[in-house]
Write a protein that holds these residues in place. Sequence first.
Motif, short mmCIF file in Angstrom:
data_model
loop_
_atom_site.label_atom_id
_atom_site.label_comp_id
_atom_site.label_asym_id
_atom_site.label_seq_id
_atom_site.Cartn_x
_atom_site.Cartn_y
_atom_site.Cartn_z
N ASN A 1 0.80 -1.22 0.04
CA ASN A 1 -0.03 -0.18 -0.08
C ASN A 1 1.04 1.22 -0.07
OD1 ASN A 1 -2.36 -1.36 0.17
ND2 ASN A 1 -2.72 -1.42 2.17
N ALA A 2 2.01 1.30 0.83
CA ALA A 2 2.69 2.55 0.83
C ALA A 2 3.67 2.51 -0.44
CB ALA A 2 3.84 2.00 1.88
N ALA A 3 3.83 1.38 -1.25
CA ALA A 3 4.54 1.78 -2.42
C ALA A 3 3.49 2.35 -3.50
CB ALA A 3 4.86 0.47 -2.97
N ILE A 4 2.41 1.68 -3.53
CA ILE A 4 1.34 2.49 -4.37
C ILE A 4 1.21 3.71 -4.10
CG2 ILE A 4 -1.14 2.18 -4.88
CD1 ILE A 4 -1.12 -0.81 -4.36
N LYS A 5 0.86 4.21 -3.01
CA LYS A 5 0.84 5.53 -2.40
C LYS A 5 1.97 6.46 -3.06
CE LYS A 5 -0.25 8.65 1.48
NZ LYS A 5 -0.47 8.43 3.02
N ARG A 6 3.09 5.95 -2.84
CA ARG A 6 4.49 6.78 -3.29
C ARG A 6 4.93 6.54 -4.66
NH1 ARG A 6 4.08 5.71 1.86
NH2 ARG A 6 4.92 6.94 3.48
N GLY A 7 4.36 5.61 -5.55
CA GLY A 7 4.50 5.44 -6.87
C GLY A 7 6.12 4.82 -6.97
N GLU B 1 11.74 -1.68 -2.93
CA GLU B 1 12.55 -0.73 -2.85
C GLU B 1 12.29 -0.04 -1.51
OE1 GLU B 1 13.49 3.98 -4.67
OE2 GLU B 1 12.57 2.24 -5.78
N TRP B 2 10.89 0.17 -1.49
CA TRP B 2 10.39 0.71 -0.08
C TRP B 2 10.79 -0.05 1.25
CZ3 TRP B 2 6.82 -0.29 3.94
CH2 TRP B 2 6.45 0.98 4.46
N LEU C 1 9.38 -14.42 -6.98
CA LEU C 1 8.13 -13.09 -7.29
C LEU C 1 8.78 -12.36 -8.29
CD1 LEU C 1 5.87 -12.27 -5.62
CD2 LEU C 1 7.08 -10.88 -4.14
N PRO C 2 7.97 -12.11 -9.49
CA PRO C 2 8.66 -11.29 -10.33
C PRO C 2 8.49 -9.85 -9.92
CG PRO C 2 6.36 -12.00 -10.84
CD PRO C 2 6.88 -12.73 -9.63
N ASP C 3 9.65 -9.20 -10.44
CA ASP C 3 9.74 -7.47 -10.20
C ASP C 3 8.73 -6.89 -10.89
OD1 ASP C 3 11.68 -7.94 -7.95
OD2 ASP C 3 13.23 -7.68 -9.44
N ASP C 4 8.51 -7.26 -12.33
CA ASP C 4 7.95 -6.33 -13.17
C ASP C 4 6.30 -6.68 -13.17
OD1 ASP C 4 8.50 -9.05 -14.05
OD2 ASP C 4 8.40 -8.25 -16.44
N VAL C 5 5.74 -6.41 -12.08
CA VAL C 5 4.25 -6.68 -11.53
C VAL C 5 3.54 -5.55 -11.57
CG1 VAL C 5 2.59 -7.57 -10.26
CG2 VAL C 5 4.86 -8.97 -10.83
N ASP C 6 2.26 -5.29 -12.08
CA ASP C 6 1.41 -4.26 -11.80
C ASP C 6 0.60 -4.40 -10.59
OD1 ASP C 6 -0.55 -2.19 -11.63
OD2 ASP C 6 -1.44 -2.91 -13.42
N PHE C 7 1.12 -4.12 -9.53
CA PHE C 7 0.62 -4.66 -8.27
C PHE C 7 -0.59 -3.65 -7.73
CE2 PHE C 7 4.95 -2.40 -7.91
CZ PHE C 7 4.34 -1.30 -7.04
N ARG C 8 -1.10 -2.77 -8.57
CA ARG C 8 -2.28 -1.86 -7.83
C ARG C 8 -3.37 -2.81 -7.86
NH1 ARG C 8 -2.09 2.14 -12.77
NH2 ARG C 8 -1.59 0.28 -14.08
N PRO C 9 -4.38 -2.67 -6.80
CA PRO C 9 -5.54 -3.48 -6.72
C PRO C 9 -6.29 -3.35 -7.87
CG PRO C 9 -5.10 -1.91 -4.80
CD PRO C 9 -4.12 -1.34 -5.98
N GLY C 10 -6.75 -4.75 -8.11
CA GLY C 10 -7.74 -5.08 -9.32
C GLY C 10 -8.88 -6.04 -9.25
#
Length: 815
Positions: A89-95, A100-101, A458-467
């Motif tokens: 959630n923090a990563a989504i909020k901070r882009g 990394e976070w 766990l792949p790094d290149d994932v669109d992890f925004r809720p869907g």
Amino acid sequence: MRRYDPAEIEPRWVERWEREGLYRASEDPDDPRPRFYALDMFPYPSGDLHMGHAEAFSGGDTVARFAWMRGYNVLHPIGWDAFGLPAENAAIKRGTHPKEWTYTNIEQQAGSFRRMGMSFDWTRRLHTSDPEYYRWTQWLFLKLFERGLAYRKLAPANWCPKDATVLANEQVINGVCERCGTAVVRKDLTQWFFKITDYAQRLLDDMDELIDWPERVVTMQRNWIGRSEGAQVAFEIAETGDRVDVFTTRPDTLWGVTFFVFAVEHPLVPRLAGAGGTSAEAQALIDRLAATPLTNREQAESREGVHLGVHAVNPVNGERVPVFVAPYVLMEYGTGAVMGVPAHDQRDFEFARARGLEVRVVVRPPGEERDAAAMTEAYDHEGVMVNSGPFDGVRSPESIGEVIGWLEEQGKGKAAVTYRLRDWLISRQRYWGAPIPIVHCPEHGEVAVPEEELPVLLPDDVDFRPGGESPLARHEGFVNATCPTCGKRARRDTDTMDTFVDSSWYFFRYCSPGDPDRAFDPEGVARWMPVSQYTGGVEHAILHLLYSRFFTKVLYDMGLVGFTEPFPRLMNQGQVIYGGASMSKSKGNVVEPMPLVERWGADTMRLTMLFAGPFEDDIDWKLIAPDPERRPGVNAWLGRVHAAVFEAAGRDAPEPLELRRLTHRTIRGVTEDLERFRFNVAISKLQVLSNEIRAVLDQGGGAREAATALVLMLAPLAPFAAEELWREALGNPESVHRAAWPAFDPGLAAVERVTMVVQVDGKVRDRLEVDASSTDEACRELALVSEKARRAIDGREVARVIVRAPRLVNIVTAG
């Protein structure tokens, strides 16, 4: 003499300790020292350290340092519980990316821990989000899967629409998500579970091995497991012939059944509603409850429900009673169906009264008639059975065993045990977690990923925004796989594991963190475990501690460990609050520890936390440090200790006998206090000793023996100041943290003991055993740290303290 300057002293010793490898646990098989495993609940990297960390780790570090000085070979490791929804959630909020976070925060916390002087063995550091770690989390999942302890089923779950993930019941607070505050709904999903219920009785039985746990934690776990003894009784639906089992702890009330109720999720409800012509009404109730969190169902109104239009046959008397579906019955408890006994169960009573159903008394108080029509509440106490066929006149609840025996003879029921504990839901529909190592094959179903192919990365290149589904389900490279059994196209499982899985075994990995071939070395675990002392918050009383106990029992059954309880001894710290409320950014009452550490020193922060009160009690920071600009009292005390020890070290003069006696009494007392985690009382005794040293020095006397003992006893509590004084003032070449804990001379320590009465505003609040020679100041300090006295003061300002040593102290509060 150098001035006491923690900003100069503390960083210097941090670097020196690391260079000397001071806190590395020895794995030398010839090391004769007994081993001591000091474990702190590892932190979540949500930012820099907060006040809760400062308190908890100050206590845990004191325990570890005390053990070192008492001759133990100490394992005191550190790691990070690094996966989880907050990072995502923090990563989504901070882009940014969760990885990394997370790792940025880990490094920040690691630096702060070093600055705080924590005695960690940094060579054993781990992060649960490292592939080298979660490879073995996945391996453990497969071991449970092989043993039938991991399975998948369709089940209702608490669903947070904003976070787009399942929440455990404990993560739903007053109907909303504890993380984001969004209203939680119910959603049926196919999810993974661990079969912890297979271990319910062992989890209860083995509580006898928890030799030093807070009683409230043991009680919370007992209640969560919730063993109930009673009977399983078979009812039959008259219109369809379906057999429905119910569990009851009160089979003696079977003759008082006047209705029957199903949970809304019960699989028979749609068919029975169809048979009774009530499908529309029942479905409307089911649909409406789909928008209600499972947690809210436990507080559902008893009067709500729908009559299904069918009847259940009571096996003990053949009566047909109406059948309902109602939200106050939960599928998760018992069988998802209950018999309604309104005269003797309050919820049933309210339901019956609202619907005009019969209330039939079958247990009444001895010698007293009970008119059902006049009852205003259910009677659920002991009494005499009436209107109960062959059991009229038999006392209840003593009759329960007889009734169960009769049911078994008649073929109508049997003795049964049930538990409140439900299987552990581990599926999470989010990205930042350990992938579940299962492939779904159209032909072979659920197939385990071969061990040699772990970890499932766990792949790094994932669109992890809720869907609405797991982000991994949108990553074709991750999803597409081949079946390990047949080699045909298959799909990877796209859920990740609950982070409590990661934290249910980390303490094993600490015993051999670099092992590339095993989750842990069984010989290393045998050397270090069970854990000697576990320290952490009471908020983990149920989930983490229960799951860790479960994992340990599974590993025991696999032959990988030789014990069934990982933490026989547990110490809980209180919460750090501000102005009576939890600290939170939304309230604007957050106090950060590290700025205070930089200004006043880590030792000051540690002592402030440990001196504030009993370790298990909450600390109100507003009360103990109301003015952030004012020099803390313990900082000033450390300055006085610094000056006194340097002066005592340089003076060659006889030491008064009374000071020697006080020194040895203090050693005895502080040793006992640290053994019992009474850190605040230990500090108080050290303050008394330091004041006496100062008085002797001012009179021209010597005090080197007392000063040496003071520094040694200070070392676990204020490690930087003690190290500076030990090496620089007293001239010792080796670290104080490798010095032996001081021993006391029983002859010098012996003293008459008397009872001191502690009053608050003239009322007796405590009685303490004290030395007959206790000074006014010693009595005053002991009274002020008395737990009972502090509770009576209740945060009020202390106006004055009247001391009549050693018999009486009266604390007078303002107002």
